[in-house]
Design a protein around this motif. Structure first.
Motif, mmCIF file in Angstrom:
data_model
loop_
_atom_site.group_PDB
_atom_site.id
_atom_site.type_symbol
_atom_site.label_atom_id
_atom_site.label_comp_id
_atom_site.label_asym_id
_atom_site.label_seq_id
_atom_site.Cartn_x
_atom_site.Cartn_y
_atom_site.Cartn_z
ATOM 1 N N ALA A 132 38.723 50.406 44.106
ATOM 2 C CA ALA A 132 39.067 51.931 44.463
ATOM 3 C C ALA A 132 39.898 51.848 45.682
ATOM 4 O O ALA A 132 40.859 52.947 45.658
ATOM 5 C CB ALA A 132 37.881 52.896 44.518
ATOM 6 N N ALA A 149 36.417 46.234 37.930
ATOM 7 C CA ALA A 149 35.311 45.495 38.670
ATOM 8 C C ALA A 149 34.564 44.651 37.664
ATOM 9 O O ALA A 149 34.357 43.516 37.510
ATOM 10 C CB ALA A 149 34.272 46.287 39.515
ATOM 11 N N GLU A 150 34.323 45.330 36.554
ATOM 12 C CA GLU A 150 33.613 44.676 35.525
ATOM 13 C C GLU A 150 34.710 43.508 34.668
ATOM 14 O O GLU A 150 34.004 42.482 34.269
ATOM 15 C CB GLU A 150 33.372 45.578 34.407
ATOM 16 N N ALA A 199 38.109 52.028 38.680
ATOM 17 C CA ALA A 199 37.718 51.073 39.538
ATOM 18 C C ALA A 199 36.455 50.237 38.823
ATOM 19 O O ALA A 199 36.384 49.176 38.892
ATOM 20 C CB ALA A 199 37.098 51.690 40.732
ATOM 21 N N ALA A 200 35.763 51.064 38.036
ATOM 22 C CA ALA A 200 34.621 50.404 37.094
ATOM 23 C C ALA A 200 35.184 49.462 36.086
ATOM 24 O O ALA A 200 34.651 48.479 35.900
ATOM 25 C CB ALA A 200 33.811 51.461 36.393
ATOM 26 N N VAL A 256 29.089 43.963 41.252
ATOM 27 C CA VAL A 256 30.108 45.019 40.655
ATOM 28 C C VAL A 256 30.249 46.156 41.770
ATOM 29 O O VAL A 256 31.535 46.600 41.648
ATOM 30 C CB VAL A 256 29.704 45.349 39.319
ATOM 31 N N ASP A 257 29.292 46.339 42.354
ATOM 32 C CA ASP A 257 29.401 47.739 43.239
ATOM 33 C C ASP A 257 30.333 47.619 44.085
ATOM 34 O O ASP A 257 31.219 48.262 44.439
ATOM 35 C CB ASP A 257 28.096 48.085 43.595
ATOM 36 N N GLU A 307 33.775 47.279 42.779
ATOM 37 C CA GLU A 307 34.425 48.794 42.468
ATOM 38 C C GLU A 307 35.108 49.297 43.751
ATOM 39 O O GLU A 307 36.037 49.986 43.774
ATOM 40 C CB GLU A 307 33.414 49.306 41.860
ATOM 41 N N ARG A 308 34.513 48.982 44.983
ATOM 42 C CA ARG A 308 34.885 49.657 46.217
ATOM 43 C C ARG A 308 36.181 48.993 46.519
ATOM 44 O O ARG A 308 37.107 49.687 47.135
ATOM 45 C CB ARG A 308 33.832 49.414 47.343
ATOM 46 N N GLU A 328 37.193 56.525 40.319
ATOM 47 C CA GLU A 328 36.130 55.800 39.853
ATOM 48 C C GLU A 328 36.115 55.204 38.502
ATOM 49 O O GLU A 328 35.526 54.045 38.318
ATOM 50 C CB GLU A 328 34.846 56.866 39.947
ATOM 51 N N THR A 358 41.152 42.763 43.408
ATOM 52 C CA THR A 358 39.867 42.345 43.270
ATOM 53 C C THR A 358 39.493 41.083 42.952
ATOM 54 O O THR A 358 38.679 40.632 43.286
ATOM 55 C CB THR A 358 39.372 43.451 42.268
#
Length: 563
Positions: free
Chosen positions: A168, A188-189, A184-185, A160-161, A164-165, A181, A422
């Motif tokens: 973003a 991503a999730e 993006a979170a 996920v990290d 997220e990038r 942020e 993503t």
């Protein structure tokens, strides 16, 4: 006379007056690509600027678009009259195909395509045959793939990290760090869960929806958030006043029935005593009374049937008439109708709730009902939102709070693009550093590779490398830095023997390791941009004559010959 027809004198046409050849044709081509690139160059990167376009919407109504997305700029121009220049139209069409597939990379493809055409035209003007340029470009593009293989990293959909990038990085525009942020979170999730629960290796973003609005409850909902509003064709004060703004009482563990066609208990036409094609003829007041009572009994029976199956909420794509709505609601069946903006929402709800969409309520059976963990409604701006949340199916809605209605479309587009980008990274399993690092890495490799090519194609390979540097050069310019200074510094960084490195342009215009800065993009974005740009450059560099359409050749009316 000639074959029974009078001779007609036609003025001779001077082909030179309406045909461009050689140098003039190349100037015609390069001017078009340069103009298209000028429209989007300033939008590239985190420091990209916005453009305001006066255009029309999809129903030909005047519209003002404010965006920093290259694809949106090109779309708005096309809606507002399009690109009249034939070369510009071809160029934009090639890039548009890539954007619709990947939702990003348009600016890179445009800038690289323009640079390849310019570099190629210079070589041809210097005496190199276009065929040599095309072959050299193809060699360079093939070599680029190997460099990107060495530069790329694998990405797991569970990481996920890293996702997220990626999300973003894809979000351009004026966003604060905390907002970026948070967005993006959520993205991503959502992609992680869609990838985990999908039946194939492809992450399907059709089951991820984005909504933005003033005072919207920001968050990620497992289910579908449906918005309804007056219109959309009637935006008058009367339409807004007459719209049903009342909201449902909150529900938990609700059973839903979903229908996508009009609920018509009548099934027949009605005629007040005239016409032989009518299914029902009413010739007296008593007949009208009997007919109305019959309709009421049918509606009541239908409502009782829903109650008997345990239906708590009826969701309809079409509007229910007042008689039917009243009968359902009086028996405890809540109604959420006019769920048709967009039409796909009823099918998303079916996948989320485990139900089945039916065409007619007569087809409804208990096994076609869905279940929703919670249902709430609230007014958001000039819309009413219904939250079907806590569902079992892998369907998600991301909602964000924005300050104005104007910002809603921009933030929705931004998040939708981030979802697609993503998802591409999760599907392909490969990412690259961003910030122009791939372009510099490939350019450095091509310059070394060109020295091993003994033929004239060496010049084209070197030109390809120069063209690639147009991407970091634009990033540097948008950051307010001197392009030549930045390119000199980047060339020095990439001039070592350790292979391709991830050094690109920071938000301040300085060299930066993109991996460490968290600037990450799907491998396919840059690869496709290179492929698209090279393909369109090959087409345009082989043009040596342009015949202008629309030249007035005078009136010409062919007549059949007579015996």
């Amino acid at each position: 006379m000639n074959g029974g027809r009078e001779d007609v004198d036609y003025a001779p046409v001077d082909a030179g007056s309406w045909t461009l050849r050689d140098e003039e044709a190349r100037t015609f081509v390069s001017a078009a690509t340069r103009t298209v690139a000028s429209l989007v160059r300033s939008t590239l990167g985190p420091n990209g600027m916005s453009a305001q376009i006066e255009t029309v919407d999809n129903v030909e109504e005047p519209e003002t678009v404010l965006t920093s997305d290259a694809g949106e700029i090109l779309d708005a121009i096309e809606r507002g009259g399009g690109f009249g220049h034939p070369v510009a139209a071809l160029f934009v069409d090639a890039v548009d195909g890539m954007r619709r597939e990947l939702s990003d990379g348009s600016t890179t493809a445009v800038l690289l395509g323009e640079a390849l055409v310019d570099e190629g035209v210079d070589l041809v003007e210097a005496g190199l045959h276009p065929g040599n340029v095309v072959v050299g470009y193809s060699m360079a593009a093939a070599r680029a793939g190997a460099v990107l293989d060495a530069l790329a990293r694998e990405v797991d959909p569970e990481d996920v990290d890293l996702l997220e990038r990626v999300a973003a990085t894809s979000m351009t525009g004026d966003l604060g760090a905390s907002t970026r942020e948070a967005y993006a979170a959520r993205v991503a999730e959502t992609i992680r869960v869609l990838a985990e629960r999908g039946d194939t290796d492809w992450v399907d973003t059709d089951d991820a929806k984005v909504l933005a609005g003033p005072e919207a409850p920001g968050g990620r909902y497992r289910g579908v958030v449906v918005r309804r509003y007056p219109g959309p064709l009637d935006e008058s004060e009367e339409a807004v006043r007459e719209f049903d703004w009342s909201t449902l009482d909150p529900m938990t563990d609700a059973t839903v029935a979903i229908v996508d066609e009009e609920i018509d208990v009548e099934k027949t036409a009605t005629s007040f005593g005239g016409g032989s094609d009518s299914g029902v003829e009413i010739e007296s007041f008593e007949g009208w009374t009997d007919y109305t009572e019959g309709l009421n009994r049918r509606v009541a029976a239908l409502a009782d049937r829903l109650v008997g199956m345990g239906v708590d909420v009826l969701v309809s794509q079409e509007r229910l008439d007042d008689r039917t709505r009243t009968a359902f609601e009086s028996r405890g069946v809540a109604v959420v109708d006019e769920v048709k903006y967009p039409l796909v929402d009823v099918y998303r709800l079916a996948r989320a709730s485990g139900g089945t969409v039916v065409d007619d309520l007569s087809e409804l059976t208990p096994d076609r009902l869905g279940t929703v963990g919670s249902i709430t409604e609230r007014r958001v701006g000039d819309e009413k939102w219904t939250f079907f949340d806590d569902c079992e199916g892998a369907v998600y809605t991301l909602t964000v709070d924005v300050e104005t209605e104007t910002a809603s479309a921009e933030h929705e587009r931004m998040l939708e693009d981030a979802l697609e980008v993503t998802a591409t990274a999760a599907t392909d399993g490969q990412v690259l550093p961003g910030a122009g690092a791939p372009a510099m890495a490939v350019a450095a490799d091509l310059r070394e590779y060109a020295t091993s090519v003994p033929d004239l194609e060496q010049l084209a390979i070197e030109a390809f490398a120069d063209a690639l540097e147009s991407v970091p050069a634009a990033l540097a310019a948008n950051a307010g830095a001197d392009r030549l200074d930045v390119l000199t510094a980047l060339r020095a960084e990439h001039g070592g023997d350790e292979g391709p490195i991830a050094v690109g342009v920071s938000v301040d215009g300085d060299p930066v390791d993109a991996w460490e800065a968290g600037v990450v993009e799907p491998r396919r974005l840059f690869s496709q941009a290179v492929e698209t740009a090279n393909s369109v450059a090959e087409q345009l560099l082989t043009v040596d004559a342009v015949i202008h359409p629309g030249v007035d050749l005078g009136e010409f009316r062919p007549e059949p010959e007579r015996d």
